[in-house]
Design an enzyme around this catalytic site. Structure first.
Site, PDB file in Angstrom:
ATOM      1  N   HIS A  91       0.858  -1.180   0.000  1.00 15.84           N
ATOM      2  CA  HIS A  91       0.000   0.000   0.000  1.00 15.84           C
ATOM      3  C   HIS A  91       0.900   1.238   0.000  1.00 15.84           C
ATOM      4  O   HIS A  91       2.010   1.200   0.518  1.00 15.84           O
ATOM      5  CB  HIS A  91      -0.869  -0.045   1.261  1.00 15.84           C
ATOM      6  CG  HIS A  91      -1.942   0.984   1.344  1.00 15.84           C
ATOM      7  ND1 HIS A  91      -1.691   2.298   1.695  1.00 15.84           N
ATOM      8  CD2 HIS A  91      -3.279   0.900   1.160  1.00 15.84           C
ATOM      9  CE1 HIS A  91      -2.824   2.966   1.715  1.00 15.84           C
ATOM     10  NE2 HIS A  91      -3.810   2.149   1.389  1.00 15.84           N
ATOM     11  N   CYS A 115      -4.751   2.413  -3.694  1.00 16.91           N
ATOM     12  CA  CYS A 115      -3.502   2.936  -3.090  1.00 16.91           C
ATOM     13  C   CYS A 115      -2.355   1.943  -3.264  1.00 16.91           C
ATOM     14  O   CYS A 115      -1.512   1.780  -2.369  1.00 16.91           O
ATOM     15  CB  CYS A 115      -3.708   3.248  -1.609  1.00 16.91           C
ATOM     16  SG  CYS A 115      -4.936   4.519  -1.297  1.00 16.91           S
ATOM     17  N   GLN A 128      -4.677  -4.788   7.008  1.00 17.93           N
ATOM     18  CA  GLN A 128      -5.712  -5.676   6.481  1.00 17.93           C
ATOM     19  C   GLN A 128      -5.806  -6.985   7.268  1.00 17.93           C
ATOM     20  O   GLN A 128      -6.735  -7.763   7.064  1.00 17.93           O
ATOM     21  CB  GLN A 128      -5.442  -5.978   5.004  1.00 17.93           C
ATOM     22  CG  GLN A 128      -5.549  -4.783   4.079  1.00 17.93           C
ATOM     23  CD  GLN A 128      -6.961  -4.217   3.992  1.00 17.93           C
ATOM     24  OE1 GLN A 128      -7.937  -4.880   4.325  1.00 17.93           O
ATOM     25  NE2 GLN A 128      -7.070  -2.972   3.555  1.00 17.93           N
TER      26      GLN A 128
END
Length: 410
Positions: A112, A359, A194
Site C-alpha cells: 500500500h 492505493c 488488512q
C-alpha cells in the site's frame, strides 16, 4: 450479527462490500465513544480531579487491552497514533536518525502507498538505497527474491501481512525467521492493516520489531491507530513530535522527556477513538476469530465459484484460488467493463464495492491494469449479499456488453 450495525438499519437494502477501506461500526463501539463524550469528556494524563483520572484510567486500560490482543509483552510497547499511515510514517521518522547513506531499505511491489512512500522519502532524504522485492503470481511476496536482496547493509525491511489488492496472506513468521538468519540486525516493520479484525495477530510469534494497524479496519473508530514496537527498540528512539503530555521537564537543558511510549504521543490524543477501539476489541473477542474466519472463508468460496460460473473466461481474478491463503478480499477485472463503471452501476443499486488502484499503483501498473474492482467482506456480509453482487455484475455486463476485451490493459 448484522443487527449490531446501525448503518444497516438506516440503509436496509445496502450491500456493503468495501470492508477493506473501512468497516461500519457496531452499536457498542458507537456507544462507547458517545459515553466518553457525554459522561467524561476530559483529557488524559493531566488532570488530578476524579473525572480526568477516570478518563486516564480507561484510556490506559485500552493500551493494556491492545497489548493482550496482539500478543505484546507489555502495554509499554503500544503507541497510539491516528491510523496505519501515521504509524508507518512514525516508524520511518523514528528510524531516520539511525540510517546512514550506505544502509539499505527493502520493501515489496505489493505494498500500500502508506508502506511505500514513507520509505521512498526516507531513502531519498538519507541518500540510502531502496530495493523492492517482487511478488509471485498468486500475490504473495517472492520470499527468495527478497532474501537475495539482504546483505550486511540492510537496515530496514518493511512488509504487508496481507495484501489489500490480492487478499493473500504472507507467511510473516517464516519470512522474519529467514530474514534474521541472513541479517539479525535488520529492523522488520509489518503493515498489518488488512490483517487486524480478520485474523489473530501475535507480534511475539512473528518476532516483528514494529507493527502498524488501524482501528477503523477492525470495526473500531476512524482516526485511531497503533504502532507496536519492541520495548528494547523503542527505548533507543528519540521523540520526533514535541509538545504537551510527552515532557517531564521542559525547562531542563536539554529538555527531559517521558519514557516510551508516552514520549511518542505529544498533544491530546483521540481519546474517544481509543475508548471505541477498546469496545471494538471486546466485540471481536466475543465473536471469536474462528467464527470470523469461517464466515469469511464461506463467503470467499461462494463468491469465487459464482464469479467463475457466470463470467467464465471474461473475468480475471487476482491472487490465489487457495482459500486458506486468502483474506476476505477479491480484486478482479471483467472484460468489457471498466472497474469504475462497474462500481458506479453497482452503487446505483446499493451494492458498494471499491474500484481503482486501491492505493497500490506500482502493483497495478506492473500487472498492466489501470484499475481493478475490489470486493472485501466483513462479518456483517451474507450469502444474499453475494447473490446480489453476482446479479448486479450480470446486469452491468448486459449494459456495457462488448466483444472487445479490455484485459490485460484497460
Amino acid at each position: 450479527i448484522k443487527r449490531y450495525f446501525p448503518l444497516f438499519d438506516r440503509h436496509p437494502s445496502l450491500v456493503y462490500l468495501d470492508t477493506g477501506a473501512t468497516c461500519p461500526k457496531p452499536q457498542e463501539v458507537i456507544a462507547a465513544e458517545r459515553e466518553y463524550e457525554e459522561a467524561f469528556s476530559t483529557n488524559v494524563g493531566r488532570g488530578l480531579y476524579p473525572l480526568a483520572e477516570a478518563t486516564t484510567e480507561r484510556f490506559e486500560a485500552v493500551r493494556s487491552q491492545v497489548a493482550r490482543f496482539i500478543g505484546a509483552e507489555s502495554e509499554r510497547e503500544i503507541i497510539f497514533t491516528s491510523g496505519t499511515t501515521a504509524s508507518l510514517n512514525l516508524a520511518a521518522a523514528l528510524l531516520a536518525p539511525t540510517l546512514r547513506s550506505d544502509d539499505h531499505i527493502i520493501t515489496t511491489e505489493l505494498e500500500h502507498h502508506s508502506n511505500a512512500l514513507p520509505w521512498i522519502e526516507l531513502a531519498r532524504a538519507k541518500n540510502s538505497t531502496l530495493h523492492s522485492a517482487p511478488f509471485t503470481q498468486d500475490g504473495t511476496i517472492d520470499v527468495e527474491a527478497l532474501l537475495s536482496l539482504i546483505n550486511t547493509e540492510t537496515k530496514v525491511i518493511t512488509l504487508s501481512a496481507l495484501s489489500n489488492v490480492f487478499g493473500t496472506r504472507n507467511p510473516i513468521t517464516d519470512i522474519i525467521k529467514r530474514i534474521r538468519s541472513r541479517n539479525p540486525e535488520t529492523i522488520v516493520v509489518i503493515d498489518a492493516a488488512q490483517m487486524a479484525g480478520h485474523f489473530p495477530i501475535d507480534v511475539t510469534e512473528w518476532d516483528a520489531d514494529l507493527v502498524a494497524f488501524s482501528g477503523h479496519k477492525m470495526y473500531g473508530p476512524t482516526g485511531i491507530g497503533i504502532l507496536f514496537g519492541k520495548h528494547t527498540l523503542l527505548e533507543t528512539f528519540k521523540p520526533v513530535v514535541f509538545g504537551g503530555g510527552m515532557v517531564v521537564d521542559a525547562c531542563a537543558d536539554p529538555a527531559e522527556y517521558k519514557e516510551s511510549p508516552f514520549c511518542f504521543e505529544a498533544g491530546t490524543p483521540n481519546i474517544s477513538g481509543v475508548i471505541g477501539l477498546g469496545a471494538a476489541i471486546t466485540f471481536l473477542e466475543r465473536i471469536g476469530f474462528d467464527t470470523v474466519r469461517t464466515h469469511e472463508k464461506n463467503l470467499l468460496a461462494m463468491t469465487l465459484v459464482r464469479m467463475r460460473e457466470h463470467f467464465a473466461d471474461r473475468i480475471h481474478i487476482l491472487g490465489t484460488d487457495d482459500i486458506e491463503k486468502r483474506g476476505g478480499i477479491i480484486s478482479f477485472v471483467l472484460d468489457g467493463i471498466h472497474p469504475h463503471d462497474l462500481a458506479q452501476v453497482l452503487g446505483e443499486h446499493d451494492i458498494s464495492i471499491r474500484a481503482g488502484e486501491h492505493c497500490a499503483a506500482p502493483l497495478h501498473r506492473k500487472l498492466g491494469f489501470s484499475a481493478t474492482a475490489r470486493v472485501s467482506f466483513g462479518i456483517y456480509n451474507t450469502e444474499e449479499d453475494v447473490e446480489k453482487l453476482i446479479s448486479g455484475i450480470k446486469n452491468a455486463r448486459a449494459l456495457f456488453d462488448t466483444k472487445t476485451p479490455l484485459h490485460p490493459s484497460i
